[in-house]
Design a protein around this motif. Structure first.
Motif, PDB file in Angstrom:
ATOM      1  N   GLY A  59       0.810  -1.213   0.000  1.00 52.87           N
ATOM      2  CA  GLY A  59       0.000   0.000   0.000  1.00 52.87           C
ATOM      3  C   GLY A  59       0.838   1.256   0.000  1.00 52.87           C
ATOM      4  O   GLY A  59       1.487   1.562   0.997  1.00 52.87           O
ATOM      5  N   HIS A  60       0.837   1.984  -1.121  1.00 52.36           N
ATOM      6  CA  HIS A  60       1.646   3.200  -1.195  1.00 52.36           C
ATOM      7  C   HIS A  60       0.887   4.427  -1.697  1.00 52.36           C
ATOM      8  O   HIS A  60       1.471   5.493  -1.843  1.00 52.36           O
ATOM      9  CB  HIS A  60       2.898   2.965  -2.068  1.00 52.36           C
ATOM     10  N   GLU A  61      -0.421   4.304  -1.951  1.00 48.79           N
ATOM     11  CA  GLU A  61      -1.221   5.470  -2.333  1.00 48.79           C
ATOM     12  C   GLU A  61      -1.939   5.971  -1.071  1.00 48.79           C
ATOM     13  O   GLU A  61      -3.142   5.844  -0.915  1.00 48.79           O
ATOM     14  CB  GLU A  61      -2.227   5.086  -3.424  1.00 48.79           C
ATOM     15  N   VAL A  62      -1.178   6.554  -0.182  1.00 50.41           N
ATOM     16  CA  VAL A  62      -1.620   6.772   1.199  1.00 50.41           C
ATOM     17  C   VAL A  62      -2.051   8.216   1.455  1.00 50.41           C
ATOM     18  O   VAL A  62      -1.346   9.162   1.105  1.00 50.41           O
ATOM     19  CB  VAL A  62      -0.497   6.388   2.190  1.00 50.41           C
ATOM     20  N   VAL A  63      -3.204   8.354   2.102  1.00 50.78           N
ATOM     21  CA  VAL A  63      -3.703   9.644   2.574  1.00 50.78           C
ATOM     22  C   VAL A  63      -3.985   9.502   4.067  1.00 50.78           C
ATOM     23  O   VAL A  63      -4.517   8.470   4.513  1.00 50.78           O
ATOM     24  CB  VAL A  63      -4.991  10.052   1.833  1.00 50.78           C
ATOM     25  N   GLY A  64      -3.623  10.502   4.853  1.00 52.68           N
ATOM     26  CA  GLY A  64      -3.871  10.417   6.284  1.00 52.68           C
ATOM     27  C   GLY A  64      -3.623  11.727   6.989  1.00 52.68           C
ATOM     28  O   GLY A  64      -3.424  12.783   6.359  1.00 52.68           O
ATOM     29  N   TYR A  65      -3.610  11.657   8.309  1.00 49.07           N
ATOM     30  CA  TYR A  65      -3.426  12.830   9.155  1.00 49.07           C
ATOM     31  C   TYR A  65      -2.137  12.689   9.961  1.00 49.07           C
ATOM     32  O   TYR A  65      -1.845  11.606  10.490  1.00 49.07           O
ATOM     33  CB  TYR A  65      -4.611  12.983  10.109  1.00 49.07           C
ATOM     34  N   ILE A  66      -1.379  13.768  10.037  1.00 48.52           N
ATOM     35  CA  ILE A  66      -0.162  13.760  10.833  1.00 48.52           C
ATOM     36  C   ILE A  66      -0.550  13.558  12.305  1.00 48.52           C
ATOM     37  O   ILE A  66      -1.187  14.415  12.913  1.00 48.52           O
ATOM     38  CB  ILE A  66       0.640  15.065  10.665  1.00 48.52           C
ATOM     39  N   VAL A  79       4.873  20.708   7.963  1.00 51.04           N
ATOM     40  CA  VAL A  79       3.559  20.218   8.383  1.00 51.04           C
ATOM     41  C   VAL A  79       3.461  20.285   9.903  1.00 51.04           C
ATOM     42  O   VAL A  79       4.470  20.422  10.602  1.00 51.04           O
ATOM     43  CB  VAL A  79       3.315  18.764   7.912  1.00 51.04           C
ATOM     44  N   LYS A  80       2.243  20.143  10.387  1.00 49.70           N
ATOM     45  CA  LYS A  80       2.017  20.115  11.833  1.00 49.70           C
ATOM     46  C   LYS A  80       1.042  18.983  12.151  1.00 49.70           C
ATOM     47  O   LYS A  80       0.375  18.447  11.230  1.00 49.70           O
ATOM     48  CB  LYS A  80       1.476  21.448  12.328  1.00 49.70           C
ATOM     49  N   GLU A  81       0.942  18.623  13.395  1.00 52.18           N
ATOM     50  CA  GLU A  81       0.020  17.564  13.795  1.00 52.18           C
ATOM     51  C   GLU A  81      -1.405  17.963  13.444  1.00 52.18           C
ATOM     52  O   GLU A  81      -1.828  19.100  13.657  1.00 52.18           O
ATOM     53  CB  GLU A  81       0.167  17.287  15.294  1.00 52.18           C
ATOM     54  N   GLY A  82      -2.127  17.010  12.860  1.00 47.39           N
ATOM     55  CA  GLY A  82      -3.501  17.256  12.428  1.00 47.39           C
ATOM     56  C   GLY A  82      -3.636  17.565  10.951  1.00 47.39           C
ATOM     57  O   GLY A  82      -4.747  17.526  10.406  1.00 47.39           O
ATOM     58  N   ASP A  83      -2.520  17.885  10.267  1.00 49.63           N
ATOM     59  CA  ASP A  83      -2.592  18.174   8.830  1.00 49.63           C
ATOM     60  C   ASP A  83      -2.984  16.922   8.052  1.00 49.63           C
ATOM     61  O   ASP A  83      -2.530  15.810   8.349  1.00 49.63           O
ATOM     62  CB  ASP A  83      -1.245  18.680   8.315  1.00 49.63           C
ATOM     63  N   ARG A  84      -3.817  17.129   7.041  1.00 48.90           N
ATOM     64  CA  ARG A  84      -4.209  16.037   6.137  1.00 48.90           C
ATOM     65  C   ARG A  84      -3.282  16.061   4.933  1.00 48.90           C
ATOM     66  O   ARG A  84      -3.136  17.095   4.265  1.00 48.90           O
ATOM     67  CB  ARG A  84      -5.662  16.225   5.692  1.00 48.90           C
ATOM     68  N   VAL A  85      -2.674  14.927   4.652  1.00 46.83           N
ATOM     69  CA  VAL A  85      -1.654  14.884   3.606  1.00 46.83           C
ATOM     70  C   VAL A  85      -1.791  13.638   2.739  1.00 46.83           C
ATOM     71  O   VAL A  85      -2.330  12.619   3.169  1.00 46.83           O
ATOM     72  CB  VAL A  85      -0.229  14.919   4.197  1.00 46.83           C
ATOM     73  N   ALA A  86      -1.307  13.748   1.524  1.00 43.65           N
ATOM     74  CA  ALA A  86      -1.065  12.584   0.656  1.00 43.65           C
ATOM     75  C   ALA A  86       0.433  12.327   0.693  1.00 43.65           C
ATOM     76  O   ALA A  86       1.241  13.256   0.615  1.00 43.65           O
ATOM     77  CB  ALA A  86      -1.529  12.871  -0.770  1.00 43.65           C
ATOM     78  N   LEU A  87       0.780  11.080   0.821  1.00 44.39           N
ATOM     79  CA  LEU A  87       2.176  10.689   0.984  1.00 44.39           C
ATOM     80  C   LEU A  87       2.692  10.056  -0.307  1.00 44.39           C
ATOM     81  O   LEU A  87       2.036   9.185  -0.880  1.00 44.39           O
ATOM     82  CB  LEU A  87       2.264   9.677   2.135  1.00 44.39           C
ATOM     83  N   GLU A  88       3.843  10.511  -0.766  1.00 46.97           N
ATOM     84  CA  GLU A  88       4.465   9.818  -1.906  1.00 46.97           C
ATOM     85  C   GLU A  88       5.154   8.557  -1.408  1.00 46.97           C
ATOM     86  O   GLU A  88       5.546   8.463  -0.243  1.00 46.97           O
ATOM     87  CB  GLU A  88       5.461  10.736  -2.615  1.00 46.97           C
ATOM     88  N   VAL A 149      -3.674  18.038   1.510  1.00 46.06           N
ATOM     89  CA  VAL A 149      -4.937  17.649   0.877  1.00 46.06           C
ATOM     90  C   VAL A 149      -6.079  18.458   1.496  1.00 46.06           C
ATOM     91  O   VAL A 149      -6.258  18.420   2.718  1.00 46.06           O
ATOM     92  CB  VAL A 149      -5.215  16.141   1.055  1.00 46.06           C
ATOM     93  N   PRO A 150      -6.863  19.179   0.694  1.00 43.19           N
ATOM     94  CA  PRO A 150      -7.978  19.955   1.241  1.00 43.19           C
ATOM     95  C   PRO A 150      -8.994  19.066   1.958  1.00 43.19           C
ATOM     96  O   PRO A 150      -9.245  17.932   1.548  1.00 43.19           O
ATOM     97  CB  PRO A 150      -8.597  20.613  -0.001  1.00 43.19           C
ATOM     98  N   ASP A 151      -9.616  19.619   2.988  1.00 45.68           N
ATOM     99  CA  ASP A 151     -10.536  18.842   3.816  1.00 45.68           C
ATOM    100  C   ASP A 151     -11.790  18.393   3.067  1.00 45.68           C
ATOM    101  O   ASP A 151     -12.386  17.371   3.405  1.00 45.68           O
ATOM    102  CB  ASP A 151     -10.958  19.669   5.042  1.00 45.68           C
ATOM    103  N   HIS A 152     -12.220  19.147   2.041  1.00 43.55           N
ATOM    104  CA  HIS A 152     -13.488  18.816   1.383  1.00 43.55           C
ATOM    105  C   HIS A 152     -13.384  17.643   0.414  1.00 43.55           C
ATOM    106  O   HIS A 152     -14.402  17.137  -0.055  1.00 43.55           O
ATOM    107  CB  HIS A 152     -14.036  20.041   0.643  1.00 43.55           C
ATOM    108  N   VAL A 314       1.997  15.639  -8.920  1.00 44.67           N
ATOM    109  CA  VAL A 314       1.079  15.272  -7.833  1.00 44.67           C
ATOM    110  C   VAL A 314       0.373  16.512  -7.290  1.00 44.67           C
ATOM    111  O   VAL A 314      -0.822  16.478  -6.976  1.00 44.67           O
ATOM    112  CB  VAL A 314       1.821  14.522  -6.707  1.00 44.67           C
ATOM    113  N   GLU A 315       1.090  17.630  -7.193  1.00 41.73           N
ATOM    114  CA  GLU A 315       0.447  18.876  -6.779  1.00 41.73           C
ATOM    115  C   GLU A 315      -0.681  19.248  -7.747  1.00 41.73           C
ATOM    116  O   GLU A 315      -1.780  19.646  -7.323  1.00 41.73           O
ATOM    117  CB  GLU A 315       1.478  20.006  -6.737  1.00 41.73           C
ATOM    118  N   ARG A 316      -0.409  19.098  -9.027  1.00 38.38           N
ATOM    119  CA  ARG A 316      -1.436  19.414 -10.028  1.00 38.38           C
ATOM    120  C   ARG A 316      -2.593  18.434  -9.945  1.00 38.38           C
ATOM    121  O   ARG A 316      -3.761  18.812 -10.147  1.00 38.38           O
ATOM    122  CB  ARG A 316      -0.808  19.406 -11.422  1.00 38.38           C
TER     123      ARG A 316
END
Length: 365
Positions: A59-66, A79-88, A149-152, A314-316
């Protein structure tokens, strides 16, 4: 929190998975911990799943929260704790020529074929074991690469960041798709559909998608994403149909992301126009019979092999997903829990649930 157990789906053999418990690792100042929200199932996970290379969490297409971030890591990553991110998936060294010129996906430190480590591939024997997305938590190595990653954005669409990043990288950055160009995409899987989106976003004049009779539903999704024509190569001759569509001009760009045999490569050489470009993004796992290199010379064809994505692509991709411009939910066909990872992988490999395009794993389901 260190007494808490982390549940993860571990590949333990050839097409075998079991859910195991791990300890939450200690997090040094230069590392972090991600609470996994969702992890997409990449098409490349299937051939990996058919190998027995020791216990590992895929599993490497990962999205989560710090969940936790060390003080030095916070400075370095932004980044800071609570940020929502996509991980390369890449864990590049950061200092080699490839890294310094922005091509960190090609850094030898993250080359899984030559002993490098990366997310979704490295074995659990490499401490602290939590290297894959089919897990509730994932260890964030000091060299991790993130995207906000935006929250919406729905979780299963956020998990498209990397495959869509591939599509943008291969179609636009490498292939040069844009206004005035005719593009043929061979193979309407998750990567092929990502290339359709990229070609449409880039403003290509004509987008053609080819595939098999079994791809009927995927052809419909391709049309919703902007494809102008679809060709069932089991019913129609690809060369004749492309010639008919283009009035004999043929196509500027062929993107071969077909997962079948190597015949698509030689067909690409027939349908691309003089000075056209062929992008090879789908592995064939065998040599190509009838490959006639003189055809490359006589038509002045540019042929490129590609893999992975750049940071910018990925940003795009995330910006495109967040724009809600396209019906991306059409790609997000199946969600599985940790105890269903075996079925999720087999579904992507054609041995599980039918009708899948992009499949994801929710470790909290």
């Amino acid at each position: 929190m260190n007494s808490q157990k982390v549940m993860a789906a571990v590949q333990v053999g050839h097409k075998q998975t079991e859910v195991q418990a791990f300890n939450i690792p200690d997090i040094p100042d230069d590392a972090g911990l991600l609470k996994v929200e969702i992890s997409g199932v990449c098409g490349s996970d299937w051939p990996d799943y058919k190998k027995d290379e020791g216990p590992r969490i895929l599993g490497h297409e990962v999205v989560g929260y710090i969940e936790k971030v060390g003080k030095y890591a916070q400075e370095r990553w932004g980044v800071k704790e609570g940020d929502r991110v996509a991980l390369e998936e890449y864990l590049p060294c950061g200092h080699c020529r490839r890294c310094r010129t922005g091509e960190f996906r090609l850094c030898s430190a993250t080359d899984k074929w030559n002993g490098g480590i990366r997310f979704g591939f490295t074995g659990t024997s490499e401490q602290p074991s939590l290297w894959g997305g089919y897990s509730q938590y994932l260890y964030l190595h000091p060299n991790s690469v993130f995207h906000k990653v935006p929250d919406h954005v729905p979780a299963n669409q956020a998990a498209l960041a990397l495959p869509l990043g591939n599509g943008i990288e291969w179609t636009i950055n490498e292939g040069g798709a844009g206004p005035g160009k005719t593009v043929l995409i061979q193979g309407p899987g998750q990567q092929g559909l990502s290339c359709v989106l990229a070609a449409k976003q880039a403003g290509a004049d004509t987008i053609i998608v080819s595939g098999l009779t079994a791809d009927k539903d995927r052809f419909e999704v391709a049309k919703k994403f902007g494809a102008d024509y679809t060709i069932d190569v089991q019913k129609d001759d690809l060369v004749d149909k492309v010639s008919e569509i283009t009035n004999g001009e043929m196509v500027d760009l062929v993107i071969d992301v077909a997962a079948g045999g190597p015949a698509t490569v030689t067909l690409a050489m027939e349908v691309v126009k003089i000075r056209g470009t062929i992008i090879i993004g789908g592995k064939k796992h065998q040599e190509i019979p009838g490959f006639f290199s003189d055809k490359l010379m006589s038509k002045c064809i540019t042929m490129k092999g590609v893999r992975g994505h750049s940071y910018e692509s990925v940003e795009r991709a995330i910006a495109l997903i967040a724009s809600e411009k396209y019906p991306l939910h059409e790609m997000c066909t199946h969600d599985f829990g940790l105890n269903e990872v075996d079925l999720a992988l087999k579904t992507v490999g054609g041995e599980g649930v039918s009708g899948a395009i992009h499949v994801s794993v929710d470790p909290w389901k």
